[in-house]
Each structure stands twice: as C-alpha cells, then as structure tokens.
Design a protein around this motif. Sequence first.
Motif, PDB file in Angstrom:
ATOM      1  N   THR A  31     -10.845 -29.552  29.136  1.00  0.00           N
ATOM      2  CA  THR A  31     -11.391 -29.806  27.804  1.00  0.00           C
ATOM      3  C   THR A  31     -10.845 -31.114  27.237  1.00  0.00           C
ATOM      4  O   THR A  31     -11.597 -31.921  26.674  1.00  0.00           O
ATOM      5  N   THR A  32      -9.555 -31.324  27.391  1.00  0.00           N
ATOM      6  CA  THR A  32      -8.942 -32.550  26.882  1.00  0.00           C
ATOM      7  C   THR A  32      -9.522 -33.768  27.590  1.00  0.00           C
ATOM      8  O   THR A  32      -9.836 -34.789  26.956  1.00  0.00           O
ATOM      9  N   TRP A  33      -9.673 -33.640  28.909  1.00  0.00           N
ATOM     10  CA  TRP A  33     -10.229 -34.756  29.691  1.00  0.00           C
ATOM     11  C   TRP A  33     -11.664 -35.053  29.260  1.00  0.00           C
ATOM     12  O   TRP A  33     -12.052 -36.216  29.073  1.00  0.00           O
ATOM     13  N   LEU A  34     -12.444 -33.990  29.086  1.00  0.00           N
ATOM     14  CA  LEU A  34     -13.846 -34.152  28.710  1.00  0.00           C
ATOM     15  C   LEU A  34     -13.971 -34.842  27.353  1.00  0.00           C
ATOM     16  O   LEU A  34     -14.761 -35.789  27.182  1.00  0.00           O
ATOM     17  N   TYR A  35     -13.155 -34.389  26.390  1.00  0.00           N
ATOM     18  CA  TYR A  35     -13.286 -34.963  25.047  1.00  0.00           C
ATOM     19  C   TYR A  35     -12.621 -36.339  24.949  1.00  0.00           C
ATOM     20  O   TYR A  35     -12.930 -37.105  24.030  1.00  0.00           O
ATOM     21  N   THR A  36     -11.753 -36.639  25.883  1.00  0.00           N
ATOM     22  CA  THR A  36     -11.225 -38.006  25.944  1.00  0.00           C
ATOM     23  C   THR A  36     -12.346 -38.963  26.322  1.00  0.00           C
ATOM     24  O   THR A  36     -12.507 -40.043  25.722  1.00  0.00           O
ATOM     25  N   ILE A  37     -13.146 -38.550  27.303  1.00  0.00           N
ATOM     26  CA  ILE A  37     -14.294 -39.363  27.712  1.00  0.00           C
ATOM     27  C   ILE A  37     -15.272 -39.496  26.545  1.00  0.00           C
ATOM     28  O   ILE A  37     -15.784 -40.586  26.249  1.00  0.00           O
ATOM     29  N   ALA A  38     -15.504 -38.387  25.871  1.00  0.00           N
ATOM     30  CA  ALA A  38     -16.435 -38.401  24.746  1.00  0.00           C
ATOM     31  C   ALA A  38     -15.918 -39.317  23.622  1.00  0.00           C
ATOM     32  O   ALA A  38     -16.692 -40.102  23.044  1.00  0.00           O
ATOM     33  N   HIS A  39     -14.624 -39.232  23.368  1.00  0.00           N
ATOM     34  CA  HIS A  39     -14.040 -40.082  22.326  1.00  0.00           C
ATOM     35  C   HIS A  39     -14.244 -41.568  22.646  1.00  0.00           C
ATOM     36  O   HIS A  39     -14.649 -42.349  21.775  1.00  0.00           O
ATOM     37  N   HIS A  40     -13.978 -41.926  23.919  1.00  0.00           N
ATOM     38  CA  HIS A  40     -14.131 -43.337  24.303  1.00  0.00           C
ATOM     39  C   HIS A  40     -15.583 -43.786  24.173  1.00  0.00           C
ATOM     40  O   HIS A  40     -15.862 -44.901  23.712  1.00  0.00           O
ATOM     41  N   ARG A  41     -16.486 -42.895  24.571  1.00  0.00           N
ATOM     42  CA  ARG A  41     -17.897 -43.280  24.530  1.00  0.00           C
ATOM     43  C   ARG A  41     -18.369 -43.459  23.084  1.00  0.00           C
ATOM     44  O   ARG A  41     -19.110 -44.410  22.777  1.00  0.00           O
ATOM     45  N   ILE A  42     -17.960 -42.569  22.211  1.00  0.00           N
ATOM     46  CA  ILE A  42     -18.380 -42.667  20.810  1.00  0.00           C
ATOM     47  C   ILE A  42     -17.713 -43.871  20.137  1.00  0.00           C
ATOM     48  O   ILE A  42     -18.345 -44.579  19.335  1.00  0.00           O
ATOM     49  N   THR A  43     -16.466 -44.127  20.496  1.00  0.00           N
ATOM     50  CA  THR A  43     -15.770 -45.290  19.933  1.00  0.00           C
ATOM     51  C   THR A  43     -16.488 -46.577  20.346  1.00  0.00           C
ATOM     52  O   THR A  43     -16.677 -47.489  19.525  1.00  0.00           O
ATOM     53  N   ILE A  51      -5.636 -32.862  20.712  1.00  0.00           N
ATOM     54  CA  ILE A  51      -6.416 -33.858  19.972  1.00  0.00           C
ATOM     55  C   ILE A  51      -5.732 -35.223  20.057  1.00  0.00           C
ATOM     56  O   ILE A  51      -6.379 -36.253  20.275  1.00  0.00           O
ATOM     57  N   ALA A  52      -4.409 -35.197  19.901  1.00  0.00           N
ATOM     58  CA  ALA A  52      -3.660 -36.455  19.982  1.00  0.00           C
ATOM     59  C   ALA A  52      -3.843 -37.093  21.354  1.00  0.00           C
ATOM     60  O   ALA A  52      -4.041 -38.304  21.473  1.00  0.00           O
ATOM     61  N   ALA A  53      -3.792 -36.268  22.399  1.00  0.00           N
ATOM     62  CA  ALA A  53      -3.945 -36.799  23.759  1.00  0.00           C
ATOM     63  C   ALA A  53      -5.342 -37.351  23.975  1.00  0.00           C
ATOM     64  O   ALA A  53      -5.512 -38.407  24.612  1.00  0.00           O
ATOM     65  N   ALA A  54      -6.356 -36.651  23.481  1.00  0.00           N
ATOM     66  CA  ALA A  54      -7.737 -37.073  23.719  1.00  0.00           C
ATOM     67  C   ALA A  54      -8.100 -38.324  22.946  1.00  0.00           C
ATOM     68  O   ALA A  54      -8.929 -39.124  23.405  1.00  0.00           O
ATOM     69  N   THR A  55      -7.511 -38.503  21.787  1.00  0.00           N
ATOM     70  CA  THR A  55      -7.902 -39.635  20.943  1.00  0.00           C
ATOM     71  C   THR A  55      -6.910 -40.790  21.019  1.00  0.00           C
ATOM     72  O   THR A  55      -7.126 -41.829  20.389  1.00  0.00           O
ATOM     73  N   GLY A  56      -5.860 -40.593  21.747  1.00  0.00           N
ATOM     74  CA  GLY A  56      -4.878 -41.671  21.879  1.00  0.00           C
ATOM     75  C   GLY A  56      -4.050 -41.860  20.628  1.00  0.00           C
ATOM     76  O   GLY A  56      -3.485 -42.936  20.429  1.00  0.00           O
ATOM     77  N   ALA A  57      -3.976 -40.855  19.827  1.00  0.00           N
ATOM     78  CA  ALA A  57      -3.197 -40.950  18.587  1.00  0.00           C
ATOM     79  C   ALA A  57      -1.895 -40.168  18.754  1.00  0.00           C
ATOM     80  O   ALA A  57      -1.725 -39.437  19.732  1.00  0.00           O
ATOM     81  N   THR A  58      -1.033 -40.326  17.788  1.00  0.00           N
ATOM     82  CA  THR A  58       0.153 -39.487  17.814  1.00  0.00           C
ATOM     83  C   THR A  58      -0.216 -38.122  17.250  1.00  0.00           C
ATOM     84  O   THR A  58      -1.221 -37.958  16.540  1.00  0.00           O
ATOM     85  N   GLU A  59       0.595 -37.176  17.560  1.00  0.00           N
ATOM     86  CA  GLU A  59       0.316 -35.837  17.061  1.00  0.00           C
ATOM     87  C   GLU A  59       0.425 -35.818  15.523  1.00  0.00           C
ATOM     88  O   GLU A  59      -0.328 -35.100  14.847  1.00  0.00           O
ATOM     89  N   GLU A  60       1.300 -36.643  15.025  1.00  0.00           N
ATOM     90  CA  GLU A  60       1.481 -36.711  13.568  1.00  0.00           C
ATOM     91  C   GLU A  60       0.223 -37.280  12.903  1.00  0.00           C
ATOM     92  O   GLU A  60      -0.225 -36.804  11.855  1.00  0.00           O
ATOM     93  N   ALA A  61      -0.356 -38.269  13.532  1.00  0.00           N
ATOM     94  CA  ALA A  61      -1.575 -38.870  12.986  1.00  0.00           C
ATOM     95  C   ALA A  61      -2.722 -37.872  13.023  1.00  0.00           C
ATOM     96  O   ALA A  61      -3.504 -37.761  12.065  1.00  0.00           O
ATOM     97  N   ALA A  62      -2.802 -37.131  14.121  1.00  0.00           N
ATOM     98  CA  ALA A  62      -3.852 -36.120  14.236  1.00  0.00           C
ATOM     99  C   ALA A  62      -3.681 -35.055  13.164  1.00  0.00           C
ATOM    100  O   ALA A  62      -4.662 -34.598  12.553  1.00  0.00           O
ATOM    101  N   LYS A  63      -2.453 -34.681  12.934  1.00  0.00           N
ATOM    102  CA  LYS A  63      -2.166 -33.666  11.917  1.00  0.00           C
ATOM    103  C   LYS A  63      -2.581 -34.157  10.528  1.00  0.00           C
ATOM    104  O   LYS A  63      -3.206 -33.425   9.739  1.00  0.00           O
ATOM    105  N   SER A  64      -2.297 -35.407  10.245  1.00  0.00           N
ATOM    106  CA  SER A  64      -2.642 -35.990   8.951  1.00  0.00           C
ATOM    107  C   SER A  64      -4.159 -36.059   8.765  1.00  0.00           C
ATOM    108  O   SER A  64      -4.692 -35.714   7.701  1.00  0.00           O
TER     109      SER A  64
END
Lengths: 226, 170
Positions: free
Chosen positions: B62-74, B141-154
């Motif tokens: 799931t993380t891998w799939l949404y990482t690809i999706a995140h990159h494509r949408i970005t 979410i942090a792993a898939a979007t390349g953000a820190t976990e703190e940023a994802a939480k915020s």
Amino acid sequence: MAETERDEKVSAGYRALGSEEPPRALDDAILAASRRSPARWRVPLSIAAVLVLAVGVTLRMLPPQPDAESIALAPQVIETPRPASAPPAQLAQPAKPKEQAKLAARAAPVPEPAAAPAVAGAAAENRMRSEVARSAAADSARRDEARAGARLESRATAEASAPRAAAAPAASAAQGMLAKKSELSPEAWLARIAELRKQGRAKEADESLAEFRKRYPDYKIPETLR
Amino acid sequence: MLAYRQGDAGAFEGLYARHKGPLFRFVLRSVKERALAEELYQEIWMRVIEARGRYSVQAKFTTWLYTIAHHRITDHWRKRGLQLVDVSDADAVGHRSFEPEARAEGRQEIARFSAALAGLPELQRETFLLHEEAGMTLAEIAAATGATEEAAKSRLRYALARLREAMEDG
C-alpha cells in the motif's frame, strides 16, 4: 495524536461522498496490460536461458585445451619423418606422439570447413601409425640381423680355433692338405677319409685318420674307417 | 506483489481488486476532474506493472502504491504550474471554490463536506485521503509522501479541523 485522533464524524462525512469506482473499461485495460506485460520479459528471459544453457553444454563438450608445449611439439611430430632406425626409447612410447598428433589436429586453428581438422587429424594419425609399424619392423629386422651376426661370429670363432690347433703338429708334406682338411667339419673330414679309402689311397687315408684322431680324440669314428 | 513479480498474473488481479476503489477515489478527490483522474489512475497502475521487477519488500505494498500515486499527482500539479506548499492557516482554505455538482444536487451536507475537502491545500487533502481512504498510518503517509512524520501529523490535524468545521457550519 496518531490514529486515535480519527474523527468519526469526519469519517462519516467522507464516506457519504460515495464510493466511486474506476470504469470497467479501465479495469480491463489495466488487467490486460498486467497479463500482457510478463510475456514481454518472459520471452527474452527464456531466450537468454536457452543461450546460457547451450553455451554451457558446448563448453563442457569441448576437449580440454592442450598446453602450449603440446601445441608447439605437435607440428614437429607430424611433419618430421622419424628415421627407421629410431632409438628404441622412442619406439617404447608410441602412444605419446599419437596423442600429440591428435591434440595438434584438434588445436590447429585452421579456418577451413569443420571437417578439415578431423581429416587432418586422421591423416596424421595414419602417418604416425605407419611410421611406428615401419620402425618396429626395422627394429625387429635389426635384432634378427644382430642375432644372426652373433651366430656367424661364434661359428667363425669355433672354426678358426681348429686350424690353430692343427698348426702345431703340421710338419709333413700332407700338412698343407690336412690343414686344408682341418678346416672341414669332423663329419666332412671323415667323409673325405672314406673317399680316399674308396679311391684306394689307403696311406693318405690312414695319415688323415691319424691326424683326425689327434684333433678329435673323443670323436667316435665309424667302424668302416678304422 | 512478489508473486506477480515472479510471473503470477493472478496475483496482480488480487492486488488490483483490493486497491482499485481507494486508489481511484484518492486520485479523483485529489485532482477533482474525472477524466483527468482516470488518466492518472491508469498511469499509476502502469507504473506499478512496469516497476514490478524492482519491487522489494521494504514497505507495505500500500505504501509503495501510494508513493507512486503521490509522485504522479505531484508531477501533474507541477505541469499545471502549481506549487505544492504547506498551508496551515485557515485563511488560505477559505478561498477555495465549491464543486458545482454537489451544490446542484441539493445535498447540503455532502456538498459542504465535498467543498471543504476540495478546498483543502493539496498536501493536507492528500494526507487526509491517505489516512481516510487508504487507511495508512502517519508513518506510512510520511514514507509515501517523503515528509517527516511530524509534518504528516500536522497536515492531518489541520485537514480534520477544517472538515469538522465545515460540517458543523451546517
């Protein structure tokens, strides 16, 4: 916060938006691509596997590479005809040059049709075989000659000793003839005496017989000559 | 996915059936245009198919799939000249337009929620969708979007606050 902060009211509001799905055509296109795609890499993979296998089997079937020494020696063995009187030490190892000839035939980098190295190898092998046979025959003949020579020499020695023995008492006029007779074998000498008696030359026969007895004191003289 | 990487086409069908709905909705609600969503959705799955040989079990599928999706949408946003920025003030959210279809249907509550979701800054909306639709944890979410976990939480906190506010306004 984490997962415990999930807001149920927000989640319910989100679920109320509906659960849109991709169109069926899109599903089919993606699934078809997923099925089609493996075939694209399976075929090259299969080809690569077959090639690797074929190369591996071919390498295993090749004869072991001869060392540089064998390759260097082989042409000399093939081209230089060995003299028939080759030393026996070389004849004792006929297999080695044959192997070298084979190796040379295999290792020869001849850019000719594939059958050529095999033919060359067979020809070289035949040449080697005939040379070995010829050498063996020559050697056998030489050994026979040597044996025959030895026999002749021993006979000559034995016969040469007879005149020496007869030379000591020879003082009469008959000595020349006796010496001549002494060169004969005992049998021939006795036959000569018998011939003298038959011709009525009794005196000569007696003298010759006396001389014979001196020479061969142990020889049994037939009754007719006594 | 490992089975599919080794040539089992049936394994892909199972993965696709499990993830197609959430991923489609994630894309659709991220870009808000159905035709574009379908195009991006197909491209994401094609990238999955093409990249299966490089897949390794370093994270959930799931993380891998949404990482690809995140990159494509970005990539999509960047092509459109939009800069993805972290917006955490409420004023920025208030200037977004509502979806006309939801308003026309008269379903006020749904329309408000839909409008609030569409009005979220992209990164907040993405984080909320990953959390709500894909069921991912903050770490995922942090792993898939390349953000820190703190940023994802915020981001998730701001998104939830804004959506809750939109629902209460009704």
